[in-house]
Design an enzyme around this catalytic site. Structure first.
Site, PDB file in Angstrom:
ATOM      1  N   TYR A 177       0.206  -4.569  -0.351  1.00  0.00           N
ATOM      2  CA  TYR A 177       0.714  -3.250  -0.503  1.00  0.00           C
ATOM      3  C   TYR A 177      -0.249  -2.319   0.235  1.00  0.00           C
ATOM      4  O   TYR A 177      -1.590  -2.603   0.334  1.00  0.00           O
ATOM      5  CB  TYR A 177       0.752  -2.837  -1.957  1.00  0.00           C
ATOM      6  CG  TYR A 177       0.896  -1.346  -2.213  1.00  0.00           C
ATOM      7  CD1 TYR A 177       2.166  -0.894  -2.596  1.00  0.00           C
ATOM      8  CD2 TYR A 177       0.061  -0.105  -1.939  1.00  0.00           C
ATOM      9  CE1 TYR A 177       2.643   0.411  -2.717  1.00  0.00           C
ATOM     10  CE2 TYR A 177       0.291   0.791  -2.149  1.00  0.00           C
ATOM     11  CZ  TYR A 177       1.367   1.383  -2.553  1.00  0.00           C
ATOM     12  OH  TYR A 177       1.966   2.444  -2.641  1.00  0.00           O
ATOM     13  N   GLU A 223       4.290   4.557   2.986  1.00  0.00           N
ATOM     14  CA  GLU A 223       4.190   3.527   2.260  1.00  0.00           C
ATOM     15  C   GLU A 223       4.777   2.184   2.783  1.00  0.00           C
ATOM     16  O   GLU A 223       6.076   2.040   3.242  1.00  0.00           O
ATOM     17  CB  GLU A 223       4.529   3.686   0.741  1.00  0.00           C
ATOM     18  CG  GLU A 223       4.532   2.511  -0.167  1.00  0.00           C
ATOM     19  CD  GLU A 223       4.867   2.945  -1.471  1.00  0.00           C
ATOM     20  OE1 GLU A 223       4.598   2.925  -2.517  1.00  0.00           O
ATOM     21  OE2 GLU A 223       6.192   2.853  -1.685  1.00  0.00           O
TER      22      GLU A 223
END
Ligand code: GDP
Ligand code: MN
Length: 388
Positions: free
Chosen positions: A109, A199
């Site tokens: 992530y 993101e």
């Protein structure tokens, strides 16, 4: 402003962040034509909507034949996609992204956001990728790493090293190098485009040791759009609530909610407080609407029209504390809207402040039917009684 995944990936390509090859399609046949030009099988068919959690909702499908590309595309386009973020009614999907499949070794992530309390951009990195980061943060906070950046000096190579070298086990040196370079590029993208979010979840390490962004999410700060004109082309009105887009055209701060009490208020704080008292009285607000201090009669009219167009609304509460927005201006705006459309639901009015007498007189002399409340609590009670 939110971007679609395929748009965010176009931007990533420009900034040198590796993403899989792919292209959007709007039909099964077009999807097959796109897939034929890409490396594969496998191919990945991905719903393009402004909502996350698509994987679990059936909006991301990894397929092994061209027939399956067609079928997956048609299935996704045919029915609304329901994910954790869409609400129960789901979202219609107008286009899918067809990509060459990636052989995943590990999911990470990586994201850039602004930490408001520290007034700094922060990079968030975790080796628990593919899951929702909120979940990781709640269950194993130690796996969520942060690197705060001083915006005056910018991104430094040590920022990337200090994040990447916490991977356990440590990947091959080539992979680490690629990861650290990608982090610097993500920071650059975020800053240059005035993002509020950039993101990558998951950022994957492939079986070949390459680092690839297989998902991409970019939100741009609306307040910066005046200097990000090229990004305006990415705006997709189909993704917005039609009433919210209309409100945007008139500079009204309007957010649609699930309840049935329409509310028109001036000032964000008073609007929030009004929603609170409506809830405390046992009802649910249908919207947040702050017509703003400097609202013109036309803005008031438009705001009122927007509330009336929401078919869920069963009663309307006007709660105005006249300051810069005078009560007489408010009253004239409401009347102008009432002249065009009839008001099929009960109307409760609570007015105080500048020119309140004149505002009340205008409303009373208009013949418009409404109930007057002397304070907020009474207004909330009255409006709740209309719907219960
Ligand atoms: P989201 O659920 O909306 O966040 O959509 P993502 O783009 O993150 O995709 C969800 C999941 O699908 C990922 O976490 C991966 O596990 C899987 N996925 C996406 N692309 C590929 C791919 O190219 N190959 C494989 N094997 N899995 C993929
Ligand atoms: Mn994702």
């Amino acid at each position: 402003m939110k971007l679609h995944e395929y748009q965010a990936k176009d931007i990533f390509r420009k900034f040198g962040i590796p993403v899989p090859d792919g292209q959007v399609a709007t039909s099964g046949e077009e999807a097959v034509r796109v897939a034929e030009k890409l490396k594969g099988p496998p191919w990945v068919v991905k719903a393009q909507v402004h909502a996350g959690g698509r994987g679990k909702g059936g909006g991301v499908r990894v397929v092994d034949s061209l027939d399956d590309v067609r079928e997956a595309t048609q299935t996704i386009l045919d029915q609304p996609l329901i994910t954790k973020q869409t609400g129960a009614e789901g979202r219609r999907v107008y286009q899918v992204l067809i990509e060459e499949g990636v052989k995943i070794h590990q999911e990470l992530y990586l994201a850039m956001v602004v930490d408001r309390s520290l007034a700094r951009p922060v990079m968030i990195f975790s080796q628990a990728g593919g899951m929702e980061i909120e979940e990781v943060a709640a269950r194993s906070p130690g796996l969520v790493l942060k690197e705060f950046v001083n915006p005056n000096t910018g991104w430094m190579p040590y920022h990337g090293r200090s994040l990447a070298y916490q991977l356990d086990p440590l990947p091959q040196p080539e992979t680490l190098k690629a990861l650290i370079s990608l982090m610097a590029r993500l920071y650059k993208t975020f800053m240059q485009l005035d993002c509020s979010l950039a993101e990558i979840n998951p950022l994957v390490i492939t079986k070949e040791g390459k680092v690839v962004a297989i998902d991409a999410k970019i939100d741009v700060d609306d307040n910066a759009l005046f200097r990000q004109k090229e990004l305006l082309a990415y705006d997709d009105p189909k993704e917005k609530d039609p009433l919210e887009s209309k409100a945007g055209q008139y500079n009204l701060n309007y957010i649609r909610l699930d309840g049935n009490i329409g509310a028109m208020v001036n000032g964000a704080g008073l609007a929030m407080a009004t929603m609170d008292v409506i809830k405390m009285a046992g009802a649910e607000p249908a919207n947040f609407l702050d017509v703003g201090g400097g609202a013109s009669e036309e803005m008031v009219t438009k705001g009122f029209e927007i509330i009336l167009q929401d078919k869920k609304v069963k009663a309307i509460l006007i709660n105005i504390f006249g300051g810069i927005l005078r009560c007489d201006v408010l009253a004239r705006g409401v009347l102008a809207a009432a002249e065009k459309t009839e008001i099929p639901v009960p109307l409760i009015v609570r007015l105080e402040g500048t020119n309140v007498e004149e505002g009340r007189r205008i409303l009373e002399e208009s013949g418009l039917k409404f109930l007057v409340a002397k304070d907020m609590a009474e207004a909330a009670d009255l409006v709740t009684k209309q719907v219960s």
